[in-house]
Design a protein around this motif. Structure first.
Motif, PDB file in Angstrom:
ATOM      1  N   LEU A 186      15.488  41.492 -26.999  1.00  6.37           N
ATOM      2  CA  LEU A 186      16.378  40.340 -26.859  1.00  6.37           C
ATOM      3  C   LEU A 186      15.848  39.351 -25.829  1.00  6.37           C
ATOM      4  N   TYR A 187      15.241  39.886 -24.779  1.00  7.11           N
ATOM      5  CA  TYR A 187      14.684  39.017 -23.746  1.00  7.11           C
ATOM      6  C   TYR A 187      13.608  39.776 -22.982  1.00  7.11           C
ATOM      7  N   GLY A 188      12.869  39.052 -22.175  1.00  7.16           N
ATOM      8  CA  GLY A 188      11.826  39.676 -21.373  1.00  7.16           C
ATOM      9  C   GLY A 188      11.310  38.706 -20.337  1.00  7.16           C
ATOM     10  N   THR A 189      10.509  39.223 -19.425  1.00  6.27           N
ATOM     11  CA  THR A 189       9.986  38.386 -18.355  1.00  6.27           C
ATOM     12  C   THR A 189       8.482  38.570 -18.218  1.00  6.27           C
ATOM     13  N   VAL A 190       7.808  37.476 -17.920  1.00  2.65           N
ATOM     14  CA  VAL A 190       6.370  37.475 -17.672  1.00  2.65           C
ATOM     15  C   VAL A 190       6.167  36.882 -16.282  1.00  2.65           C
ATOM     16  N   VAL A 191       5.588  37.657 -15.382  1.00  2.00           N
ATOM     17  CA  VAL A 191       5.309  37.165 -14.033  1.00  2.00           C
ATOM     18  C   VAL A 191       3.818  36.886 -13.943  1.00  2.00           C
ATOM     19  N   GLU A 192       3.470  35.658 -13.576  1.00  3.26           N
ATOM     20  CA  GLU A 192       2.057  35.288 -13.551  1.00  3.26           C
ATOM     21  C   GLU A 192       1.792  34.206 -12.525  1.00  3.26           C
ATOM     22  N   TYR A 193       0.516  33.907 -12.342  1.00  2.00           N
ATOM     23  CA  TYR A 193       0.152  32.851 -11.418  1.00  2.00           C
ATOM     24  C   TYR A 193       0.749  31.539 -11.903  1.00  2.00           C
ATOM     25  N   ALA A 216      -0.245  28.617 -11.719  1.00  2.00           N
ATOM     26  CA  ALA A 216      -1.194  27.672 -12.304  1.00  2.00           C
ATOM     27  C   ALA A 216      -1.462  27.940 -13.781  1.00  2.00           C
ATOM     28  N   SER A 217      -1.085  29.114 -14.279  1.00  2.00           N
ATOM     29  CA  SER A 217      -1.333  29.422 -15.686  1.00  2.00           C
ATOM     30  C   SER A 217      -0.299  28.730 -16.565  1.00  2.00           C
ATOM     31  N   ALA A 218      -0.625  28.599 -17.842  1.00  2.00           N
ATOM     32  CA  ALA A 218       0.230  27.857 -18.766  1.00  2.00           C
ATOM     33  C   ALA A 218       1.521  28.617 -19.054  1.00  2.00           C
ATOM     34  N   ALA A 219       2.623  27.868 -19.123  1.00  2.00           N
ATOM     35  CA  ALA A 219       3.901  28.431 -19.565  1.00  2.00           C
ATOM     36  C   ALA A 219       4.155  27.957 -20.988  1.00  2.00           C
ATOM     37  N   PHE A 220       5.050  28.643 -21.685  1.00  2.00           N
ATOM     38  CA  PHE A 220       5.308  28.315 -23.078  1.00  2.00           C
ATOM     39  C   PHE A 220       6.746  27.852 -23.255  1.00  2.00           C
ATOM     40  N   ASP A 221       7.018  27.243 -24.387  1.00  2.00           N
ATOM     41  CA  ASP A 221       8.341  26.684 -24.660  1.00  2.00           C
ATOM     42  C   ASP A 221       9.424  27.742 -24.482  1.00  2.00           C
ATOM     43  N   GLY A 222      10.515  27.326 -23.857  1.00  2.00           N
ATOM     44  CA  GLY A 222      11.660  28.214 -23.710  1.00  2.00           C
ATOM     45  C   GLY A 222      11.663  29.039 -22.445  1.00  2.00           C
ATOM     46  N   ALA A 223      10.633  28.921 -21.618  1.00  2.00           N
ATOM     47  CA  ALA A 223      10.571  29.736 -20.404  1.00  2.00           C
ATOM     48  C   ALA A 223      11.575  29.250 -19.366  1.00  2.00           C
ATOM     49  N   VAL A 224      12.334  30.184 -18.806  1.00  2.00           N
ATOM     50  CA  VAL A 224      13.171  29.900 -17.641  1.00  2.00           C
ATOM     51  C   VAL A 224      12.329  30.250 -16.420  1.00  2.00           C
ATOM     52  N   LYS A 225      11.964  29.247 -15.641  1.00  2.00           N
ATOM     53  CA  LYS A 225      11.000  29.441 -14.553  1.00  2.00           C
ATOM     54  C   LYS A 225      11.705  29.560 -13.207  1.00  2.00           C
ATOM     55  N   LEU A 226      11.315  30.580 -12.461  1.00  2.00           N
ATOM     56  CA  LEU A 226      11.781  30.750 -11.091  1.00  2.00           C
ATOM     57  C   LEU A 226      10.593  31.144 -10.224  1.00  2.00           C
ATOM     58  N   THR A 241      11.088  33.870 -17.676  1.00  2.00           N
ATOM     59  CA  THR A 241      11.904  34.710 -18.541  1.00  2.00           C
ATOM     60  C   THR A 241      12.118  34.013 -19.879  1.00  2.00           C
ATOM     61  N   TYR A 242      11.977  34.784 -20.952  1.00  2.00           N
ATOM     62  CA  TYR A 242      12.110  34.263 -22.312  1.00  2.00           C
ATOM     63  C   TYR A 242      13.218  35.034 -23.031  1.00  2.00           C
ATOM     64  N   ALA A 243      13.922  34.358 -23.923  1.00  2.00           N
ATOM     65  CA  ALA A 243      14.985  35.003 -24.692  1.00  2.00           C
ATOM     66  C   ALA A 243      14.849  34.658 -26.167  1.00  2.00           C
ATOM     67  N   ARG A 244      15.340  35.566 -27.016  1.00  2.00           N
ATOM     68  CA  ARG A 244      15.216  35.368 -28.454  1.00  2.00           C
ATOM     69  C   ARG A 244      16.163  34.284 -28.966  1.00  2.00           C
ATOM     70  N   TYR A 245      17.387  34.254 -28.423  1.00  2.00           N
ATOM     71  CA  TYR A 245      18.404  33.344 -28.947  1.00  2.00           C
ATOM     72  C   TYR A 245      18.736  32.256 -27.928  1.00  2.00           C
ATOM     73  N   ARG A 246      19.068  31.078 -28.421  1.00  2.00           N
ATOM     74  CA  ARG A 246      19.356  29.939 -27.549  1.00  2.00           C
ATOM     75  C   ARG A 246      20.506  30.196 -26.566  1.00  2.00           C
ATOM     76  N   PRO A 247      21.639  30.782 -26.999  1.00  2.00           N
ATOM     77  CA  PRO A 247      22.726  31.018 -26.036  1.00  2.00           C
ATOM     78  C   PRO A 247      22.301  31.911 -24.872  1.00  2.00           C
TER      79      PRO A 247
END
Length: 386
Positions: free
Chosen positions: A153-160, A162-172, A346-352
């Motif tokens: 349903l959702y997941g998180t990617v922790v990275e530098y 400076a690296s590219a982020a993708f559409d829909g990422a909630v950034k903190l 953090t990325y999620a499958r559904y918009r809500p």
């Protein structure tokens, strides 16, 4: 549908996707020798050695009821083209909130994925994702996240950052990753000169019966037992989603018979005081995990002594840098020569769900206000693992 009860799952591209027709497979099988050869050129690009596979394969053999590491493999026309190590975690509430909110979060038992892309083998499994010759890493990462969101349903990617982020990422913001850059450092005296009182701390440790041992390969059984006991009694500051499996990963790491594994152990009057474990890979030393026995009245600057010893080891072996991973204490921060800003995406499958994530995360233990003391700490060294 979220698949939660199998060890092997295949995720395929659909004809409507804008991506190439890749297939993905999640499983716990170690990387075979034949699979490893697919990424030899990539390891060379990343200045890494083949010893990382021993670490990752050992990590894949660990698990608990609530968390397990998984290998994500990507295939094109039947050939393996990408591989990454991720975590599936089901009990994550305490990473974000205290009880009773954390308890309520965990009740549904919905798993999430975690991919830590900063550094290599920090916490025994951080990895940038490895690609075969001719495969674009950013495309592999983007496809991997898209496929994982079909499974979770959702997941998180922790990275530098400076690296590219993708559409829909909630950034903190996430805590900085610390580095000791050895470029131009002629001797240990060059490093000691950075702090006026560092030599005094080394002397005090010795005067109190302190001793540093550098061990390559597996730790002796009595030291493994002492280290695991220290891990087990540790008070956790920043809790990871896979915290319940940390002791298993630590045990696997301490027991590995590999000369690429380096353990720097501090003893006080012959008794275990603490250690840090590293992987000597390519041109770097990569910190994996460590702990200190807080039952000592004082460790008399054992941490500083271990860090200095890591620099001595790196200089003796003509290494270029030491990656120390997340910086969450003042002692470690003072001993680094540079810091790499990181970001929690953090990325999620559904918009809500995606819309709710910023509201939840900004009120959690991972809020910018909570992590701010350990973000943007100073000079940034050149990036190698974006």
């Amino acid at each position: 549908m979220i698949v939660t009860s199998v060890d092997h799952t295949t995720l395929s591209s659909s004809p409507s996707d804008s991506f190439p027709a890749w297939k993905f497979r999640l499983g716990r099988e170690p990387a075979t020798a034949q699979e490893q050869t697919r990424f030899t050129a990539d390891l060379a690009r990343l200045d890494l050695g083949e010893g990382i596979w021993n670490v990752f394969n050992a990590t894949l053999q660990t698990r608990t009821k609530h968390s397990r590491p998984l290998a994500l493999r990507a295939y094109h026309n039947g050939s393996l083209i990408g591989l990454a190590l991720i975590y599936e975690c089901r009990k994550t509430g305490e990473c974000f909130f205290d009880p009773p909110v954390s308890t309520m979060m965990d009740m549904p038992g919905i798993p999430m994925f975690v991919w830590l892309r900063y550094g290599t083998t920090v916490d025994h499994f951080t990895n940038p994702g490895f690609v075969a010759e001719g495969i674009d890493r950013q495309l592999f990462i983007e496809q991997s996240i898209a496929r994982l969101l079909r499974h979770y349903l959702y997941g998180t990617v922790v990275e530098y950052r400076a690296s590219a982020a993708f559409d829909g990422a909630v950034k903190l913001p996430f805590v900085d990753s610390g580095v000791i850059d050895l470029d131009g450092m002629a001797s240990i005296d060059s490093y000691l000169a950075r702090a006026k009182n560092l030599a005094r701390k080394l002397k005090k440790f010795r005067n109190k019966g302190g001793e540093i041992r550098v061990i390559q390969g597996a730790m002796p059984p009595e030291l493994i037992a002492a280290a695991l006991e220290a891990f087990d009694t540790l008070t956790i500051g920043v809790r990871t989603p896979f915290q319940d499996n940390y002791l298993n990963m630590a045990k696997a790491g301490l027991s590995q018979e590999s000369t690429d594994k380096v353990h720097i152990v501090a003893l006080l009057n012959g008794r275990y005081a603490g250690h840090q474990s590293f992987l000597h890979s390519g041109d770097g030393l990569h910190c994996q995990a460590g702990v200190f026995d807080r039952r000592h009245k004082s460790t008399y600057h054992a941490y500083e002594n271990i860090i200095v010893s890591s620099v001595e080891y790196a200089l003796e072996h003509n290494l270029q840098r030491i990656d120390w991973g997340p910086v969450i204490n003042e002692t470690k921060a003072k001993m680094m020569t540079g810091f790499i800003p990181c970001e929690n995406r953090t990325y999620a499958r559904y918009r809500p769900v995606a819309a709710a994530l910023p509201l939840i995360l900004k009120r959690s233990k991972l809020s910018p206000e909570t992590l701010e003391p350990w973000c943007n700490l100073g000079k940034q060294p050149p990036l190698k693992f974006v």
